[in-house]
Enzyme design. Structure first.
Site, PDB file in Angstrom:
ATOM      1  N   ARG A 253      12.989 -19.533  -7.870  1.00  0.00           N
ATOM      2  CA  ARG A 253      14.132 -18.663  -7.553  1.00  0.00           C
ATOM      3  C   ARG A 253      13.623 -17.508  -6.697  1.00  0.00           C
ATOM      4  O   ARG A 253      12.698 -16.796  -7.083  1.00  0.00           O
ATOM      5  CB  ARG A 253      14.853 -18.176  -8.805  1.00  0.00           C
ATOM      6  CG  ARG A 253      14.036 -17.362  -9.780  1.00  0.00           C
ATOM      7  CD  ARG A 253      14.963 -16.718 -10.827  1.00  0.00           C
ATOM      8  NE  ARG A 253      14.213 -16.233 -11.972  1.00  0.00           N
ATOM      9  CZ  ARG A 253      13.605 -15.064 -12.036  1.00  0.00           C
ATOM     10  NH1 ARG A 253      13.632 -14.248 -10.997  1.00  0.00           N
ATOM     11  NH2 ARG A 253      12.944 -14.697 -13.125  1.00  0.00           N
ATOM     12  N   HIS A 257      16.192 -12.744 -11.818  1.00  0.00           N
ATOM     13  CA  HIS A 257      16.789 -13.598 -12.856  1.00  0.00           C
ATOM     14  C   HIS A 257      18.290 -13.369 -12.897  1.00  0.00           C
ATOM     15  O   HIS A 257      19.083 -14.313 -12.875  1.00  0.00           O
ATOM     16  CB  HIS A 257      16.158 -13.285 -14.210  1.00  0.00           C
ATOM     17  CG  HIS A 257      16.827 -13.962 -15.355  1.00  0.00           C
ATOM     18  ND1 HIS A 257      16.692 -15.316 -15.604  1.00  0.00           N
ATOM     19  CD2 HIS A 257      17.659 -13.477 -16.318  1.00  0.00           C
ATOM     20  CE1 HIS A 257      17.415 -15.628 -16.671  1.00  0.00           C
ATOM     21  NE2 HIS A 257      18.003 -14.541 -17.128  1.00  0.00           N
ATOM     22  N   TYR A 266       7.038  -8.274 -12.410  1.00  0.00           N
ATOM     23  CA  TYR A 266       6.266  -9.338 -13.037  1.00  0.00           C
ATOM     24  C   TYR A 266       5.760 -10.409 -12.063  1.00  0.00           C
ATOM     25  O   TYR A 266       5.106 -11.362 -12.493  1.00  0.00           O
ATOM     26  CB  TYR A 266       7.064 -10.001 -14.164  1.00  0.00           C
ATOM     27  CG  TYR A 266       8.431 -10.524 -13.756  1.00  0.00           C
ATOM     28  CD1 TYR A 266       8.587 -11.774 -13.166  1.00  0.00           C
ATOM     29  CD2 TYR A 266       9.577  -9.762 -13.977  1.00  0.00           C
ATOM     30  CE1 TYR A 266       9.829 -12.249 -12.801  1.00  0.00           C
ATOM     31  CE2 TYR A 266      10.829 -10.226 -13.619  1.00  0.00           C
ATOM     32  CZ  TYR A 266      10.953 -11.471 -13.038  1.00  0.00           C
ATOM     33  OH  TYR A 266      12.200 -11.935 -12.680  1.00  0.00           O
TER      34      TYR A 266
END
Length: 361
Positions: A253, A257, A266
């Site tokens: 992706r 999210h 992250y």
């Protein structure tokens, strides 16, 4: 005895990053063009919805850019009477299977009827609970088998869902009863902020199929041709009574999210750029089409400009519609309102009337 060699899954790839296609592909040029247009439009829709959320015009949104080949390639392999059980990130697959953009807009705007699937479109309501849709797909497949129908159900989910109990229960039940279902995992490398290596120690998700006695396949999820061929075979196996398949589509992706997430916390920019510059599924297919003299930059500009205008007009029309009233919500609980709902609706109308009177007093 544990044999590590038995757990090595060779990733299937028919269209590489440079736009070269393997001779095993059976897809016609017309279908490739249709796939590309769907993928390009899906990316435009995703980018538009992300901007609308940032402007406060829709609610929390889960972008799917980067996963177009996985969703669209797999959905192209389905028949109209097959069923899709989607997660919140599978809008591209839903639209290919018949979900109109207007309904998508109602959903992301939080309308009462946003979760309603139009008649004749075999798509379950978008599932928010992680992995719950795997069980729903199994239930539909079990019903299909009992009724001797020819429909196949497909559950779309991410790598994070494979850490849930529902996923394992679904695979076990589907395999025991040899149900016509395909479990389609889009391994986009992160369950929100948790990287895949922190979720599991197994080399692949596809190998989890071994424990349940079903076929497991890993495919390059950014290769729309490979995804289509793998999905087509899985659907044919399911429809002919040969049982379920677990497909792992290796993808990524490109965005967060959801719109409440910051992926910069992250994962590195270098990692993101590698997938954008070298592995983008849309760029890969466009290279193939350009090499075949089936697509030009003029075609690209026409598609983008025309579809952007179409999107803007649709969104404007939808935003001008009146929002549903609170008391209407009671009609969307059961097919027929029970006494408790009738009483609650009456109370709500009374409260609304009192508030209106206070404002005018």
């Amino acid at each position: 005895m544990y044999d590590e060699n038995q757990l090595k899954f060779e990733q299937i790839q028919l269209l590489d990053e440079k736009g070269n296609v393997n001779s095993k592909s059976t897809i016609s040029d017309d279908t490739l063009l249709e796939m590309y247009k769907c993928m390009r439009k899906a990316r435009l829709i995703d980018e538009k919805l992300l901007r609308l959320q940032r402007q406060g015009r829709i609610g929390t949104y889960a972008p799917f850019s980067g996963q177009e080949a996985a969703q669209i390639g797999s959905a192209f392999a389905l028949e109209k009477h097959d069923w899709i059980c989607p997660s919140y990130r599978d809008l591209a697959a839903c639209m290919v299977h018949g979900m109109p953009f207007e309904q998508i807009m109602h959903y992301v705007k939080g309308h009462l009827y946003g979760g309603k699937t139009p008649d004749g479109v075999n798509i379950l309501p978008i599932q928010i609970i992680i992995a719950a849709q795997t069980l729903h797909a199994v239930g539909i497949a079990f019903a299909s088998k009992l009724k001797k129908e020819q429909s196949v159900s497909v559950s779309y989910f991410g790598d994070g869902a494979t850490s849930e109990g529902d996923f394992h229960e679904a695979l076990n039940f589907a395999s025991v009863y040899q149900l016509p279902v395909v479990f389609f995992c889009q391994n986009n490398k992160y369950a929100i902020s948790v990287p895949l290596k922190r979720q599991m120690a197994s080399r692949t998700i596809a190998q989890k199929a071994i424990a349940y006695g079903m076929k497991g396949v890993q495919v390059d999820g950014n290769d729309v041709i490979g995804v289509y061929e793998v999905m087509k075979e899985a659907v044919e196996r399911a429809r002919s009574g040969q049982g379920p398949t677990l497909i792992e589509a290796d993808t990524y992706r490109l965005g967060p999210h959801t719109t409440s997430d910051d992926p910069n916390k992250y994962r590195s920019k270098e990692e993101e750029l590698e997938w954008v510059r070298e592995k983008d599924p849309i760029l890969r297919l466009r290279k193939l089409l350009e090499g075949k003299a089936l697509w030009t930059w003029e075609d690209e500009e026409r598609l983008i400009n025309g579809f952007q205008l179409e999107l803007d007009n649709q969104i404007q029309e939808i935003e001008q519609l009146d929002s549903p009233k609170i008391e209407e919500s009671f009609h969307y609980v059961y097919s027929k309102m029970n006494p408790q709902l009738l009483e609650q609706q009456k109370m709500t109308k009374s409260i609304q009337k009192e508030k209106a009177g206070g404002l005018h007093g």
